[in-house]
Scaffold this active site. Structure first.
Site, mmCIF file in Angstrom:
data_model
loop_
_atom_site.group_PDB
_atom_site.id
_atom_site.type_symbol
_atom_site.label_atom_id
_atom_site.label_comp_id
_atom_site.label_asym_id
_atom_site.label_seq_id
_atom_site.Cartn_x
_atom_site.Cartn_y
_atom_site.Cartn_z
ATOM 1 N N LYS A 184 35.467 49.427 35.829
ATOM 2 C CA LYS A 184 34.358 50.156 34.878
ATOM 3 C C LYS A 184 34.104 51.428 35.824
ATOM 4 O O LYS A 184 34.303 51.532 36.870
ATOM 5 C CB LYS A 184 33.511 49.136 34.315
ATOM 6 C CG LYS A 184 33.946 47.909 33.936
ATOM 7 C CD LYS A 184 34.461 48.206 32.200
ATOM 8 C CE LYS A 184 35.509 47.174 31.591
ATOM 9 N NZ LYS A 184 35.009 45.565 31.686
HETATM 10 C C1 LIG Z 1 35.314 44.665 30.527
HETATM 11 C C2 LIG Z 1 34.758 44.209 29.337
HETATM 12 C C3 LIG Z 1 33.815 43.129 29.147
HETATM 13 C C4 LIG Z 1 33.564 42.160 30.188
HETATM 14 O O1 LIG Z 1 33.457 42.605 31.193
HETATM 15 P P1 LIG Z 1 33.022 41.760 32.408
HETATM 16 O O2 LIG Z 1 32.001 42.100 33.537
HETATM 17 O O3 LIG Z 1 34.395 41.485 33.183
HETATM 18 O O4 LIG Z 1 32.608 40.110 32.132
HETATM 19 C C5 LIG Z 1 33.285 42.843 27.713
HETATM 20 N N1 LIG Z 1 33.762 43.604 26.925
HETATM 21 C C6 LIG Z 1 34.517 44.698 26.840
HETATM 22 C C7 LIG Z 1 34.956 45.450 25.677
HETATM 23 C C8 LIG Z 1 35.187 45.073 28.283
HETATM 24 O O5 LIG Z 1 36.156 45.974 28.213
#
Ligand SMILES: *Cc1c(COP(=O)(O)O)cnc(C)c1O
Length: 383
Positions: A184
């Site tokens: 991210k």
């Molecule tokens: C990455 C992601 C999540 C989950 O994030 P985590 O921290 O891995 O639980 C939720 N929603 C979207 C749209 C994502 O891309």
């Protein structure tokens, strides 16, 4: 030539040093660094929000819905074009996810589609700011108010993103949740942040984040009870963020504006260089607003000389990693079969999925790396 990955985290010496300090300090789980990270994050957003660090965005979304009292018989509206987290947390609580299509012009949840499924059972609307482009939050918040529903933003892609000049996380939604997963816009390896202006929700999520142990009860009795005393008031979860992770987050956050500038610069070059090819460029953010550019999703058009799948294979042959965001939830066996979802009901998301490719965009990419990607794309698409 080495393989150019689709995404890479950027971890600096400050992060490494802080993690080592944390390890040496003897306090490695939730403690002073998690608290500092929460305060720094809330300060970055501004606008009277409180922030709770959690071990993933998925945990944060679960806590948000739990705090809002979502349960059996309730419906939660969300886009089909998202990661499975957005829907799975609804099921954790025995509620029903209601999947809707996205808009052609933004790839974000469609406002008319929300309207068409809103009922008095709609407890929550859960928009996702796809790729880092803000949803039409004015329309969503207005609809929620009209129907007495709550709004929880899945802002996993949206740090930093603004909507009408305000940072996502500071709008009038009930809760906003960010992700710090490794790929991210900033990372803590695994982690997330739950953000809200509502003290009641923050308090509830704080208790449920750590086994349902009540701080208030603890504080209330601390003067009379020994230090080892605590009270469990609910069957809670284990969703706290370790200080080792927060140690990374504290320094990632300090660099977020520099990270964002780099992402924007890479996106600008792609925008300019990819014009005139048989592909649709990613939807643009409104003038004056910020797009987080978590992803750079291109869409091959009908006149592309190659299918999406073959395109990704050709990129891989040239040692370049690509990805697809997303395989829509209406195509995933569990959601498709449980809720009898038909792709005809999600025409935009379905056709987008068939044509979409996410190309590498991350802060560690060099000018040379980006040139390699551009040369490969032009070579493949010009046949
Ligand atoms: C990455 C992601 C999540 C989950 O994030 P985590 O921290 O891995 O639980 C939720 N929603 C979207 C749209 C994502 O891309």
């Amino acid at each position: 030539m080495s393989f150019l990955p689709f995404a890479l985290p950027e971890i600096g010496e400050e992060e490494i040093h802080e993690v080592v300090e944390c390890l040496r300090s003897g306090w490695i789980t939730t403690g002073p660094r998690a608290k500092q990270f929460e305060e720094d994050f809330a300060n970055y957003l501004g606008g009277d929000v409180e922030a709770l660090a959690v071990n993933s965005a998925t945990s944060g979304l679960h806590l948000a819905l739990e705090a809002l009292g979502v349960g059996s018989g309730d419906e939660v509206i969300l886009p089909s074009y998202t990661f499975t987290s957005t829907a799975e947390v609804v099921r954790y609580l025995g509620a029903t996810p209601v999947f809707v299509d996205v808009e052609e012009s933004t790839y974000n949840i469609s406002i008319p589609a929300i309207k068409s499924v809103l009922t008095d059972r709609t407890k929550v609307i859960m928009p996702v700011h796809f790729a880092g482009l803000p949803c039409d939050m004015t329309a969503i918040l207005k609809l929620a108010q009209e129907y007495g529903s709550y709004v929880v933003e899945d802002a996993a892609h949206a740090f930093p993103t603004t909507c009408n000049g305000k940072l996502i996380g500071t709008l009038d939604s009930d809760v906003t949740v960010f992700s710090f997963y490794a790929n991210k816009t900033m990372t803590t390896a695994e982690g997330g942040m739950l953000v809200s202006k509502r003290k009641d929700l923050i308090n509830r999520a704080k208790v449920m984040r750590l086994h349902g142990i009540s701080r208030d009860a603890f504080d209330r009795y601390r003067s009379e009870k020994p230090a080892w005393y605590y009270e469990v008031i609910e069957a809670g979860y284990k969703y706290n963020m370790a200080d080792i992770c927060a140690a990374i987050g504290i320094h990632q956050l300090r660099r977020i504006d520099a990270f964002h500038a780099k992402r924007r610069q890479l996106a600008d070059v792609y925008d300019k260089e990819l014009k005139g090819l048989p592909l649709t460029l990613p939807p643009k953010v409104k003038d004056g607003d910020l797009h987080a550019y978590h992803l750079y999703p291109i869409r091959l058009t009908e006149d592309a000389p190659i299918s999406r799948d073959d395109f990704i294979q050709e990129m891989s042959n040239r040692k370049i990693g690509c990805s697809v965001h997303f395989i829509p939830l209406h195509r995933q066996p569990v959601w498709r079969d449980t809720y009898k979802l038909k792709k005809e009901d999600f025409p935009v998301a379905d056709s987008l999925f068939e044509q979409e490719v996410s190309i590498p965009l991350y802060t560690k990419m060099t000018e040379e790396d980006q040139k390699r990607v551009l040369i490969a794309i032009k070579d493949i698409l010009r046949g």
